[in-house]
Structures are given as structure tokens and as C-alpha cells.
Write an enzyme that holds these catalytic residues in place. Structure first.
Site, PDB file in Angstrom:
ATOM      1  N   ASP A  10       0.849  -1.191   0.000  1.00  0.00           N
ATOM      2  CA  ASP A  10       0.000   0.000   0.000  1.00  0.00           C
ATOM      3  C   ASP A  10       0.887   1.244   0.000  1.00  0.00           C
ATOM      4  O   ASP A  10       1.785   1.373   0.830  1.00  0.00           O
ATOM      5  CB  ASP A  10      -0.886  -0.008   1.253  1.00  0.00           C
ATOM      6  CG  ASP A  10      -2.076   0.942   1.124  1.00  0.00           C
ATOM      7  OD1 ASP A  10      -2.056   1.775   0.198  1.00  0.00           O
ATOM      8  OD2 ASP A  10      -3.000   0.848   1.948  1.00  0.00           O
ATOM      9  N   ASP A 104      -3.425   2.454  -5.682  1.00  0.00           N
ATOM     10  CA  ASP A 104      -2.285   2.497  -4.764  1.00  0.00           C
ATOM     11  C   ASP A 104      -2.148   1.246  -3.898  1.00  0.00           C
ATOM     12  O   ASP A 104      -1.483   1.249  -2.875  1.00  0.00           O
ATOM     13  CB  ASP A 104      -2.391   3.733  -3.856  1.00  0.00           C
ATOM     14  CG  ASP A 104      -3.693   3.765  -3.069  1.00  0.00           C
ATOM     15  OD1 ASP A 104      -4.551   2.890  -3.290  1.00  0.00           O
ATOM     16  OD2 ASP A 104      -3.844   4.678  -2.230  1.00  0.00           O
ATOM     17  N   GLU A 105      -2.773   0.141  -4.349  1.00  0.00           N
ATOM     18  CA  GLU A 105      -2.793  -1.059  -3.520  1.00  0.00           C
ATOM     19  C   GLU A 105      -2.622  -2.316  -4.379  1.00  0.00           C
ATOM     20  O   GLU A 105      -3.234  -2.448  -5.431  1.00  0.00           O
ATOM     21  CB  GLU A 105      -4.136  -1.110  -2.778  1.00  0.00           C
ATOM     22  CG  GLU A 105      -4.167  -2.008  -1.585  1.00  0.00           C
ATOM     23  CD  GLU A 105      -5.470  -1.833  -0.800  1.00  0.00           C
ATOM     24  OE1 GLU A 105      -5.636  -2.552   0.185  1.00  0.00           O
ATOM     25  OE2 GLU A 105      -6.311  -1.001  -1.191  1.00  0.00           O
TER      26      GLU A 105
END
Length: 393
Positions: A10, A104-105
Site C-alpha cells: 500500500d 495504490d494497492e
């Protein structure tokens, strides 16, 4: 059977971190990324801002009451999309199997790699490579399943890493609040609190039959999560997935209003399908086939979104650029591509509080009664036509 090694990655305060790359003076300050100060909402905020109780989707006005000296930035779509692609390319070139679940993960499956390398060292080196090449802070958790890996990442933040070794899952989770379990909703937690169940250790001790009595089939799912049991697989990531549809006219047309009406309806339904499948698109395209069967396509990269009030103007602009207005059109099509998983997260930049509530209300009605139950007036004109959006690779 070999032990599973699942890594959850993350990017910390992703949008804020990207802005800080371009403006280092923002370091250490409470920063809010989002809509206008009037009716806008918070899309992301720095850890310094979170200390004042600010969180994503909170009205910006409310956030500024909590922290009047916070710095509010409108947000830079292009920067975030480019940074996400950059990180994705590094991961793509470094590991055999990964899943991108938002901008973003990521989840990475290193199962079997332990025969040749230490999975934790591999994950550590990957994290350092991303930090070195992008300048963005990043955290990861490694465990035997996706649920525990994600929880480990959350404990490792900001800018840290944590490995929960096989057999330690329950003891790691035990002291944490039940709200820390991914996908355990607020209402479910409130109900569990009423029974005096606050910590995950309390949930681990509960008889599964009690949970099934209270929550039905979901009770078994809750019990498994609390005990670190998660058999869900890593779904391989593919940037090539797209969603598209086409419409062939009974009679060739040069009427702009007719073309735009069709485009609005198609784009609206594709956007609804994206949201129903929890996806965002970062590229839109238009396809035109003239009367002589000559076909032209034009595409444009955009910030990740599933909101038609962003997509429709983009598609109309592509029509304006692609169409020779003296030539009649036989077929028109819309395609949304470069998909990744995600919901309203990115849309928070453009949406105010009312728009977000409107989308959720529209989707709730359309999920229940069928799509096109609620739609734009322009789309109603052709609501009866046969429309079959489909996913393709």
C-alpha cells in the site's frame, strides 16, 4: 502443500505523497487533497491531518473546522495516474503473480518462491526498489493469506513493513479492534459491540453457531476472517481488460444530436457496469464506422474514474475530434479500458458530497430494479434499444 506467502503493498497517503514529491515544502504539514472548500469532500489527507480526526469522504468544510490551518489542494489527476502506472510497471517486472486492487494497492503471491529465495527479503527489496525509483513512501505486510497481509500492512504504516509468520495469525490479530478486519462493515461491528465483542480475541472465542444465528451465512465468513482463514486467490492483473459496446444505425446518420444521445446512453451504462463490478477506467475511446465501412478510432488517457459526469464530456470531445461531419455514420462505439479495481476513491476529486450521494442512490435503485431505471434524460430516448455491454480482453 507449500506454505503460502502473500504480500500486501500500500502506497502511504498516495495522493499527498505524490504532491510532496513536486512540492517538498508540504512535508510534515496537514494536507488535504480533494474538492473545493465549498461543497467538496476529502479525497485523501496526510497523517498530520488525520491526527485532527480528518478522513476520506469527509466534507472539506468539516475538515477545515477540525484543522483550520490545513493546506487544501485540488489534486492533480495526471500525476496520480502516472505514479500508479510507474509503480505497477516495477511490480510487473519484479514478481510472477500480482493483483492490482486500486491505484495504490497491490497483492503479490510469492508462494513457491521460498524454494529459491527468502520471500521476506524479496518483498523488502521490492519495497526499497519502489521507494528508490519513485520517491514514494510505501508499506507492506506479508502473511499466509490476503486478509492478514492487509492487516499487517495497516499495522506497519506509515512507511514500514511487517511479516506475520505462519501460525502467528491469531495471536497477531487478537488484541486488535474488530473494526480492523478488512470488509467488516460499520453496521456489523456495531452489532458485535452490542454483544460485548470489541477485540478480535473476543470474536475468536465466539461459537460459530452463534454468529450464524445472528448474521446468517455471513456469520461463517466473519468467524473465518477473525481466525485468519482466507482462501481467496490472487487474481492476475491485466492492463488489457476493457469494457465496450457498439450501436449500428438502421439508417446512416449525420445528426449530431442523435449521435450524442447514443453516446450518453452507452457511456452511462458502461459507467454503471464499472461501478457494479467495482472497477475504474483510465482510458476512453470512441469508434466510428462510416457508410463505406471505413473505421476510425480515437482514444485518450484519463484519471481513474467510473463517473459518467467525467466520462461523458470526454467521449463527446472525442466525437468532435474524430468525426468528419460531412460523412454519414453507420456504427458508433465506446470503449473504456486500462481498468483496475476501485470504487469512488478517485472520483472524490471531482465530486462534491451531493454527487457522491447521488451516484450511490442511483446505483442502489438500478441494482434493485435493473439498470436504466434511473438515468439521464438524454439516455431515456433510446432506453428501449438492445444494449449489451461486455467485458473483453
Amino acid at each position: 502443500m507449500s506454505k503460502k506467502y502473500i504480500v500486501h503493498i500500500d502506497l502511504d497517503s498516495f495522493f499527498v505523497s505524490v504532491e510532496r514529491k513536486f512540492n517538498p515544502s508540504l512535508m510534515g504539514k496537514p494536507v488535504i487533497i480533494g474538492g473545493a472548500e465549498g461543497r467538496g469532500v476529502v479525497a485523501s489527507c496526510s497523517y498530520e491531518a488525520r491526527q485532527f480526526g480528518i478522513h476520506s469522504a469527509m466534507p472539506t468544510q468539516q475538515a477545515l473546522k477540525l484543522c483550520p490551518h490545513a493546506i487544501v489542494l485540488r489534486g492533480s489527476h495526471g500525476r496520480y495516474s502516472e505514479a500508479s502506472r510507474e509503480v505497477t510497471e516495477i511490480i510487473h517486472d519484479s514478481v510472477p503473480l500480482y493483483q492490482k486492487t486500486s491505484v495504490d494497492e497491490f497483492y503479490i503471491d510469492l508462494t513457491g518462491m521460498d524454494r529459491y529465495y527468502d520471500p521476506y527479503i524479496l518483498a523488502t527489496e521490492l519495497r526499497q526498489r519502489i521507494i528508490r525509483q519513485t520517491g514514494l513512501p510505501i508499506s507492506f505486510g506479508m502473511a499466509s493469506c490476503k486478509t492478514v497481509a492487509k492487516m499487517a500492512t495497516n499495522q506497519a504504516k506509515p512507511n514500514g513493513q511487517l511479516w506475520i509468520k505462519h501460525g502467528d495469525e491469531k495471536s497477531f490479530m487478537a488484541p486488535l479492534n474488530i473494526s480492523k478486519i478488512p470488509m467488516l462493515g460499520e453496521k456489523t461491528c456495531e452489532k458485535l459491540y452490542q454483544y460485548g465483542i470489541e477485540k478480535i480475541r473476543d470474536l475468536q472465542k465466539v461459537d460459530i453457531r452463534f454468529l450464524e444465528t445472528v448474521f446468517g451465512k455471513a456469520g461463517h465468513y466473519i468467524w473465518e476472517k477473525a481466525n485468519g482463514i482466507d482462501d481467496s486467490e490472487i487474481v492476475p492483473h491485466s492492463e488489457r481488460k476493457s469494457i465496450s459496446t457498439e450501436h449500428t444505425f438502421g439508417n446512416n446518420t449525420t445528426d449530431r444530436r442523435t449521435l450524442e444521445t447514443i453516446l450518453v446512453s452507452m457511456t452511462e451504462e458502461l459507467a454503471f457496469k464499472l461501478r457494479s463490478e467495482n472497477k475504474l477506467a483510465s482510458c476512453l475511446a470512441i469508434k466510428l464506422r462510416y457508410a463505406n465501412f471505413e473505421t476510425h478510432t480515437l482514444q485518450e488517457k484519463i484519471a481513474f474514474t467510473s463517473a459518467e459526469h467525467i466520462l461523458i464530456p470526454g467521449i463527446k470531445n472525442l466525437l468532435k475530434r474524430a468525426w468528419n461531419q460531412h460523412r454519414p455514420i453507420r456504427l458508433i462505439g465506446v470503449k473504456l479500458s486500462q481498468l483496475c479495481s476501485g470504487s469512488y476513491q478517485i472520483n472524490l476529486f471531482e465530486d462534491n458530497e451531493e454527487q457522491i450521494k447521488l451516484y450511490k442512490a442511483m446505483d442502489t435503485i438500478n441494482f434493485k430494479y435493473g439498470n436504466k431505471t434511473v438515468c439521464r434524460a438524454a439516455g431515456m430516448e433510446i432506453g428501449q434499444r438492445n444494449f449489451n455491454p461486455f467485458l473483453s480482453k
